[in-house]
Each structure stands twice: as structure tokens, then as C-alpha cells.
Design an enzyme around this catalytic site. Structure first.
Site, PDB file in Angstrom:
ATOM      1  N   ASP A 172       0.826  -1.194   0.000  1.00 26.36           N
ATOM      2  CA  ASP A 172       0.000   0.000   0.000  1.00 26.36           C
ATOM      3  C   ASP A 172       0.869   1.256   0.000  1.00 26.36           C
ATOM      4  OD1 ASP A 172      -2.027   1.824   0.169  1.00 26.36           O
ATOM      5  OD2 ASP A 172      -2.567   1.368   2.247  1.00 26.36           O
ATOM      6  N   ASP A 211      -1.768   5.244  -5.460  1.00 28.11           N
ATOM      7  CA  ASP A 211      -2.176   4.437  -4.315  1.00 28.11           C
ATOM      8  C   ASP A 211      -2.371   2.976  -4.725  1.00 28.11           C
ATOM      9  OD1 ASP A 211      -3.160   3.415  -1.973  1.00 28.11           O
ATOM     10  OD2 ASP A 211      -4.967   4.653  -1.916  1.00 28.11           O
TER      11      ASP A 211
END
Length: 478
Positions: A91, A287
């Protein structure tokens, strides 16, 4: 977790995953980890659909879509002494490592089974563990994790890199989280008060820089790679183009993230005609923890119209004709010096359920956040460079492996990729010029977000079958 179950899971992970990864001996200051594409449909549906399809039809259908669950990208960490294998989601949008999701809070048996298979960390089974008194609640776009911090050794699977005294979170409870998360955003003295994984890799000499390269890989390849402290010139075409990270004081949300400026967004139709969207110059952040790309509502609606979608469904998704996944068009994201072309097949999400195939646009409207998620990032090769506060971008293309260390003297903006550009004019254009009909990983040509796979003992998905079989036939599902 019962000791017997914990032991069985460790043995299954070590036997099947370890057999595919020779230990990488590092002569230079970088370390490579496989990035595994894994979804509850691709992995678990193939395991139990024949046995449980009737009783699980409703459960499977209710978890058909989520903003981050139907596509996810994982790496294996070995935590503690002796090492306990855990798969965690990569992430770039968060900053901390944590493990041990609470699987009981999940809806649908497929998510629960996936959650039970990613591995568990038992602090009492590690001779090097130190439990800290500090607790915290981590909040994500979807889901939360209540954690208590611990310190232990963390090894990177398939390498000889072992970090000592790494602080991370052990979840005491979670909501709507089916795996742990490895946050690889900014760390110490920027977003948190301790060294995160990127900090530790540089601090303990595994890397010489706080930089890493990320190639998620196409849907057909089913795997990618992250290299901490290094890059791979056989994973992109053209020259890396430097984008300055927008500082937090100027960022839309005021948070130190991987924000950069996007100059424009356009669409190239199958006929070859290109149309630029108005009002598409904006700050975006990269992201990898988000499945979808989130864009302002007016822009998202306009793109959706070009895919034949008049409006979103009640869940906020744009239904589209599945034929777009076979058409040779692209969405084009323009940045300073480079335009990343995303084939329609990468941005159309194909969701297989017991009731047939449904397709959705991998873009969602949002007035709260603008981000480029996995539906866009699969087509990018990105070097995230915290040392120089920059992100270096190129068009993803896979033509093998040629790794190099990132040094302090290196001008990343002059590094050229070894690959030819993908053929965007061909339907089902593949990003791997060496294998036009198949990916290089454990997947199968033309596979989709939830399509059929070949079960190969050398693939990561075989690992999940071994885990499932170990648990299922030992009677631990309860």
C-alpha cells in the site's frame, strides 16, 4: 489460532511458496520481492466452488465488488524467530505495517477463507518479540484496524534480508479488513514517530536510499515485482520521467503522500481517434492499496459516457459492456514528459459470479479524493523516491529482468528502459513483448479479474490451494 493450525499453515506456506523462490543473495544494496495478484475469486472460488457452490451462492454474490477487495497485491514477510509467514497488501497510500486481521468481522465466506489463509503472527511463538504498550487505530478509505505495537525481526521472503527490531502493529480488532497491510509511504518524522519498513531498509543497510520501484504487472501476468533500493530496466519502455512530489503544505489533503501533478487525461478509441477531457489537470496520488481510480464526479461521468455508462449503479459503480475489455482503446494519463496509456482491458473490471459475467469501469466518482489506483497503476512503472522527493514514471512493459541498484549518484531521470512499447492497436494488447499470447507469471493469457486459471505447482496460487487443503482436511474451519 490453535498451535496445530498455526504449524500447518507455516509448513504449507514454506513448502509451496519456498519451492518457487530461491534465496536471493544480495551483492548490491537492493532487495526484490514478488508482488502477487490475489483475489478471493481467483484463489478461493476455484478451491471450493464445486463442493460449496450451492450453499455459498448468496455469500459469493454479496461480495462481488468492493473498492479495494476484488483486486489486491501482496508480498510475503517472514516475521519473528522462527519466521512466521504472512502475506500483506502493498500500500503506497499508507505508512505502517500491521498483521492479523479479524476474519470474523467479514461478510461472505470467500473473504473469510482468504483472510484465514494469509497467515497469522503469534507473538508468543517468537523468541525475538517485544510487546509494546502503545496502541492505535488505523483508518483507511475502507476499513479500520485497532493495533498494539510490537517489535520483532522481519525477513523478506525469497531473500537473505532480515531486519532486526522492526516496529509494527498486531491487530487486536479490525473492521472490513481481510489481510494485513504493508504501508510504504513516508515514515519517521514525516507521518509517524518511528521507522517504518522503508526507513528500516535504509537504516540497516539493505538499501542505500529510501527509494523503491514498483511494477504491479498486467492482469494477464498475475504477478509483478517491487525492488527496494533498486529498479529493473526490463520492466518499462522509454526513459523514466521525473515528477516532483507535491509537499504536504500544498497537497489537496495536507498529508505527505505520493501526490504529483497530472497534466491531462484523454481517451483513444479503437478507431485511433483521441479526445482530451476538459478540466483534467489536477493533483493525483498513486495508491497501490486502492483497486479503483477515483476522479472528480464530472470527469468520471464523462469517461463513463464514452464507455456507454449513463450513471452509476446503487453501489457507485459504472456498469459497462464487457466487449470493451477486448477493444484496443486506451485511457491516456499525461504527466510532465510522459503519457501513460492504459488499455481498456486493464481498466474494465470483469466480475464472474454464479449468475454470469458482469463488467464495470475501473474508475469511480469521488468529490473527496483523487487517486490513481490499481486499474491505472498496472500500466505504470514507477520509482518512488523519498530521498529526492520525486516519483519517476514510464510506460510499463515486461521484457525480462535486468536489475540495478539505485545509488545516490544516479540520475533516475536519464534511465532508459530496455523494452519495446506495447502494441496498443491490437485487441488484448499484452505488455510482455516476449510472450504476446501469455503473461510471464503464473497466470493465463487473457485472464481477467475473476477468470479461470491454470493450476501450476510453481505458481503462488497453488500456495493458497495447499493452505486451504491443509486447513480444510484437518477440520479447522469449524
Amino acid at each position: 489460532m490453535a498451535p496445530r493450525l498455526y504449524t500447518l499453515l507455516c509448513l504449507a506456506l514454506a513448502a509451496s511458496y519456498g519451492s518457487t523462490l530461491a534465496v536471493e543473495r544480495r551483492d548490491e544494496h537492493y532487495v526484490k520481492l514478488p508482488v502477487v495478484h490475489s483475489t478471493n475469486r481467483q484463489v478461493f472460488a476455484k478451491v471450493y466452488e464445486k463442493e460449496r457452490v450451492e450453499e455459498d451462492k448468496r455469500a459469493i454474490n454479496t461480495v462481488a465488488l468492493a473498492k479495494r477487495s476484488d483486486v489486491a497485491y501482496y508480498a510475503q514477510l517472514n516475521i519473528g524467530t522462527p519466521p512466521q509467514p504472512n502475506f500483506v497488501q502493498l500500500d503506497t497510500g499508507s505508512f505502517e505495517l500491521w498483521v492479523n486481521p479479524n476474519c470474523k468481522t467479514l461478510r461472505g465466506s470467500s473473504d473469510v477463507r482468504f483472510c484465514n489463509a494469509v497467515g497469522r503472527y503469534d507473538i508468543s511463538n517468537s523468541s525475538t518479540a517485544v510487546e509494546l504498550a502503545t496502541t492505535k487505530t488505523l483508518r483507511y478509505g475502507i476499513g479500520t484496524a485497532d493495533i498494539q505495537y510490537a517489535v520483532d525481526t522481519v525477513g523478506l521472503a525469497g531473500t537473505d534480508a532480515v531486519l532486526k527490531d522492526v516496529q509494527f502493529g498486531v491487530a487486536t480488532d479490525t473492521d472490513d479488513e481481510f489481510s494485513g497491510i504493508l504501508g510504504i509511504g513516508h515514515g519517521e518524522n514525516v507521518t509517524i514517530r518511528y521507522k517504518n519498513m522503508v526507513d528500516q531498509l535504509a537504516d540497516q543497510g539493505v538499501t542505500n536510499t529510501k527509494a523503491f520501484s514498483l511494477a504491479l504487472g498486467s492482469k494477464s501476468e498475475q504477478e509483478g515485482v517491487i525492488i527496494f533500493g533498486g529498479l529493473d530496466t526490463s520492466k518499462f519502455t522509454g526513459t523514466l520521467q521525473t515528477q516532483r512530489i507535491i509537499p504536504a503544505r500544498s497537497a489537496p489533503d495536507g498529508v505527505p503522500r505520493y501526490w504529483i501533478g497530472m497534466e491531462s487525461l484523454s481517451i483513444t478509441s479503437p478507431s485511433g481517434a483521441t479526445q482530451r477531457y476538459s478540466n483534467s489537470t489536477m493533483a493525483v496520488f498513486l495508491d497501490s492499496g486502492a483497486t479503483l481510480t477515483l476522479l472528480p464526479t464530472k470527469l468520471a461521468n464523462k469517461i463513463a459516457e464514452d464507455f456507454g455508462a449513463d450513471t452509476t449503479d446503487p453501489r457507485g459503480f459504472y456498469p459497462v459492456d464487457c466487449r470493451f475489455g477486448q477493444d484496443p482503446g486506451t485511457l491516456n494519463f499525461a504527466f510532465d514528459g510522459v503519457t501513460i496509456r492504459v488499455p481498456f482491458r486493464e481498466v474494465v473490471r470483469e466480475i464472474q459470479s454464479p449468475f454470469g459475467m458482469s463488467c464495470y469501469l475501473g474508475i469511480s466518482p469521488s468529490e473527496d479524493f483523487v487517486l490513481l489506483g490499481d486499474t491505472m497503476l498496472r500500466s505504470v512503472y514507477a520509482v518512488f523516491d523519498q530521498t529526492n522527493e520525486a516519483i519517476h514514471l514510464a510506460q510499463y512493459s515486461n521484457c525480462g529482468s535486468k536489475e540495478m541498484e539505485i545509488t545516490s549518484q544516479m540520475n533516475l531521470g536519464k534511465i532508459k528502459g530496455d523494452c519495446s512499447a506495447p502494441d496498443f492497436t491490437a485487441a488484448n494488447a499484452n505488455s510482455n513483448p516476449l510472450a504476446p499470447d501469455a503473461g510471464v507469471g503464473g497466470g493465463v493469457s487473457g485472464s481477467n479479474d475473476s477468470g479461470a486459471m491454470k493450476w501450476d505447482t510453481g505458481s503462488i496460487f497453488y500456495t493458497w490451494v495447499v493452505i486451504w487443503a491443509t486447513v480444510h482436511f484437518s477440520g479447522f474451519w469449524g
